[in-house]
Design an enzyme around this catalytic site. Structure first.
Site, PDB file in Angstrom:
ATOM      1  N   ASN A   7     -22.329  -2.995  -9.222  1.00 44.05           N
ATOM      2  CA  ASN A   7     -21.859  -3.798  -8.086  1.00 44.05           C
ATOM      3  C   ASN A   7     -21.092  -4.945  -8.526  1.00 44.05           C
ATOM      4  OD1 ASN A   7     -23.692  -2.622  -6.422  1.00 44.05           O
ATOM      5  ND2 ASN A   7     -25.081  -4.205  -6.021  1.00 44.05           N
ATOM      6  N   HIS A  56      18.370 -10.944  21.801  1.00 41.44           N
ATOM      7  CA  HIS A  56      18.281  -9.723  22.704  1.00 41.44           C
ATOM      8  C   HIS A  56      19.061  -8.691  22.349  1.00 41.44           C
ATOM      9  CE1 HIS A  56      16.539 -12.852  25.389  1.00 41.44           C
ATOM     10  NE2 HIS A  56      17.597 -13.697  24.760  1.00 41.44           N
ATOM     11  N   SER A  80      20.999  17.548   8.389  1.00 42.01           N
ATOM     12  CA  SER A  80      20.106  18.285   9.200  1.00 42.01           C
ATOM     13  C   SER A  80      20.321  19.695   8.928  1.00 42.01           C
ATOM     14  CB  SER A  80      20.777  18.038  10.689  1.00 42.01           C
ATOM     15  OG  SER A  80      20.561  18.900  11.568  1.00 42.01           O
ATOM     16  N   LYS A 109      25.591  15.639  10.554  1.00 39.82           N
ATOM     17  CA  LYS A 109      24.449  14.665  10.768  1.00 39.82           C
ATOM     18  C   LYS A 109      24.296  14.111   9.268  1.00 39.82           C
ATOM     19  CE  LYS A 109      21.572  14.175  13.456  1.00 39.82           C
ATOM     20  NZ  LYS A 109      21.407  12.807  14.262  1.00 39.82           N
ATOM     21  N   GLU A 133      13.991   5.012   8.157  1.00 37.88           N
ATOM     22  CA  GLU A 133      12.872   5.321   9.367  1.00 37.88           C
ATOM     23  C   GLU A 133      11.622   5.273   8.846  1.00 37.88           C
ATOM     24  OE1 GLU A 133      14.475   8.735  11.933  1.00 37.88           O
ATOM     25  OE2 GLU A 133      15.995   8.525  10.226  1.00 37.88           O
ATOM     26  N   TYR A 186     -24.388  -6.674  -1.604  1.00 38.10           N
ATOM     27  CA  TYR A 186     -23.696  -5.357  -1.551  1.00 38.10           C
ATOM     28  C   TYR A 186     -24.212  -4.273  -0.589  1.00 38.10           C
ATOM     29  CZ  TYR A 186     -21.273  -1.097  -3.110  1.00 38.10           C
ATOM     30  OH  TYR A 186     -20.907   0.223  -3.239  1.00 38.10           O
ATOM     31  N   GLN A 222     -17.751   0.902  -0.430  1.00 31.32           N
ATOM     32  CA  GLN A 222     -16.720   1.772  -1.184  1.00 31.32           C
ATOM     33  C   GLN A 222     -15.772   2.394  -0.198  1.00 31.32           C
ATOM     34  OE1 GLN A 222     -19.188   4.576  -3.802  1.00 31.32           O
ATOM     35  NE2 GLN A 222     -18.515   6.097  -2.090  1.00 31.32           N
TER      36      GLN A 222
HETATM   37  N1  ARG Z   1     -18.714   3.402  -6.122  1.00 30.99           N
HETATM   38  C1  ARG Z   1     -19.474   2.015  -5.599  1.00 30.99           C
HETATM   39  C2  ARG Z   1     -18.440   1.105  -4.705  1.00 30.99           C
HETATM   40  O1  ARG Z   1     -17.360   1.742  -4.932  1.00 30.99           O
HETATM   41  C3  ARG Z   1     -19.828   1.393  -6.903  1.00 30.99           C
HETATM   42  C4  ARG Z   1     -21.023   0.445  -6.454  1.00 30.99           C
HETATM   43  C5  ARG Z   1     -22.183   1.113  -6.234  1.00 30.99           C
HETATM   44  N2  ARG Z   1     -23.345   0.266  -6.181  1.00 30.99           N
HETATM   45  C6  ARG Z   1     -24.460   0.625  -5.823  1.00 30.99           C
HETATM   46  N3  ARG Z   1     -25.379  -0.278  -5.560  1.00 30.99           N
HETATM   47  N4  ARG Z   1     -24.550   1.681  -4.977  1.00 30.99           N
HETATM   48  O2  ARG Z   1     -18.751   0.387  -4.128  1.00 30.99           O
END
Ligand code: ARG
Length: 459
Positions: free
Chosen positions: A111, A157, A278, A284, A291, A318, A323
């Site tokens: 994490n 405008h 084109s 063209k 674009e 987390y 992810q």
């Molecule tokens: N691949 C995970 C992500 O991108 C990494 C962290 C995973 N942590 C966990 N507790 N599963 O977030």
């Protein structure tokens, strides 16, 4: 068979579908260099604090360099079963150096690891965006300097409003892109704190030195709250927000280039290098790059909204939802850098069509405001009355099928008897732009002063 990293409490391995939805290695392998930098800083700190022996720490750090060279050399076999870049690297490290590899994850979690990796990655992208903007601004300054006194129509405008200079129009974008640079720089200052050492969410009981790892990785300081460190992706959202605003600016300019390069406007000629043809219409020459730049805002802003939606309902700390942050940011960053480079190339190469710009500047009664201002200055009319008199003269010219300077003095006097011959002096477009000397106005001297100011500021 169960996962080698966390299989202790598992009897069975994951279903193939579980593996497919869970794995991120197909995209987060782009974090390899950041992941290895983070791990090497962590391993060095673990030795410095006596948590790991010097021998193990050295073996880990050298082994990680081997893994990095394998990845960079395209000699690394990424495994979906190993889920993500973090476990891919660690598993390979184990193959390379053996047992000490298992000690690297002490006082750390994926994490804080991924939060660190991603911050490092976004920080690099901010630097790349600032460099791209700098180059684009240099190209705009060159255009502005060359055409500081070239007249062109200014629009509101998309209707002719008042004459402006080519340089002034280019400098308007310099201001916008410079603010974009400022937004990226501001985001960088705020995000440059290190999550590493927050561990899973609560910190760790090991005597780690978070200041040491933060410094080693170029962060200003460690993040102050471990829950926050692993939980928030606001730094990525700030990047996407700045990128969205920048892309919006790019898109508006691209839209102007599309219009300006048309046969109906012919304000600019884009170089062959930044145009396409084109397959059926031989004549063209299409502004495809413009674009596509115009279209990129869609996916960049889309990434911003998508990540905001991912984050908005997540309780601390987390969750695996997070992810999903990476693909959005990767895609937005890739496309922003491409759009910046393409815009820079187009601007550098394009040729302003001075005669067409000048002709357009003089058409559409563009100096009507100058006439009204003259009536105020020379005859003392209230502006509202001067506006009305001028409007009547415009209608008269329209009936006669001519422009304001083509009216005779008798025509003029038929609308207001006080008008004198000198009025024709203010009806020319060059006069008009030269008179706009208020700070930030379109007068060539003002434009040159702004060009000089930016050149000095950007070095
Ligand atoms: N691949 C995970 C992500 O991108 C990494 C962290 C995973 N942590 C966990 N507790 N599963 O977030």
């Amino acid at each position: 068979q169960s996962n080698a990293m966390w299989g202790g409490r598992f009897a069975a391995g994951p279903d193939a579908i579980m593996e497919a939805i869970n794995a991120s290695i197909s995209f987060d392998k782009r974090l390899a260099a950041q992941d290895i930098a983070g791990s090497r800083a962590h391993a060095a700190m673990l030795a410095a604090t006596g948590i790991l022996s010097d021998t193990d720490s050295r073996a880990i750090r050298e082994g990680l360099l081997t893994v990095l060279s394998e990845i960079e050399g395209g000699r690394f076999a990424f495994s979906t079963a190993l889920e993500d870049i973090h476990m891919n690297v660690e598993a390979r490290l184990k193959e390379v150096i053996g047992e000490p590899a298992g000690r690297l994850h002490t006082a750390r979690s994926r994490n804080d690891q991924v939060a660190t990796d991603f911050r490092l990655w976004v920080r690099d992208q901010i630097d790349a965006a600032v460099a791209g903007l700098r180059a684009l601004i240099a190209a705009l300054l060159a255009q502005a300097e060359a055409g500081a006194d070239w007249v062109m129509p200014g629009f509101t405008h998309l209707q002719t409003a008042q004459p402006v200079t080519w340089g002034h129009h280019m400098m308007a974008y310099v201001e916008m892109f410079a603010r974009d640079m400022g937004r990226f720089a501001d985001a960088r200052v705020r995000m440059n704190e290190c999550p590493l050492g927050a561990a899973a969410l609560a910190g760790t009981s090991f005597p780690i030195d978070r200041h040491m790892t933060a410094e080693a990785l170029g962060f200003d300081r460690p993040m102050a709250n471990s829950l926050d460190a692993v939980s928030d992706r606001d730094f990525a959202l700030e990047f996407l927000g700045a990128a969205s605003i920048c892309a919006m600016h790019l898109s508006r300019f691209a839209e102007e280039l599309v219009i300006w390069s048309s046969a109906q406007f012919r304000f600019v000629t884009l170089s062959d290098r930044f145009s396409t043809g084109s397959s059926i219409m031989p004549q063209k020459k299409n502004p495809d790059a413009a674009e596509l730049i115009r279209a990129k805002i869609g996916r960049i802003m889309g990434a911003n909204v998508a990540l905001m939606m991912v984050m908005k309902g997540l309780p601390l700390a987390y969750s695996k939802d997070m992810q999903e942050d990476k693909e959005q940011v990767f895609d937005a960053a890739d496309n922003l850098m491409l759009a910046l480079a393409a815009m820079e190339g187009m601007v550098r190469d394009m040729t302003a069509n001075r005669p067409a710009l000048a002709a357009a500047a003089a058409s559409g009664f563009s100096t009507a405001t100058d006439l009204a201002d003259w009536l105020v200055r020379a005859l003392g009319l209230p502006f509202r009355e001067a506006h009305h008199v001028t409007g009547t003269l415009v209608a008269l010219a329209e009936r006669k099928g001519c422009d304001l300077p083509d009216l005779t003095l008798a025509d003029m006097r038929s609308v207001h008897p006080g008008i004198r011959d000198e009025v024709f002096g203010v009806l020319g477009v060059h006069n008009s732009v030269a008179s706009r000397v208020s700070y930030g106005g379109t007068a060539p001297d003002q434009v040159r002063a702004q060009v000089a100011r930016w050149k000095e500021r950007l070095g």
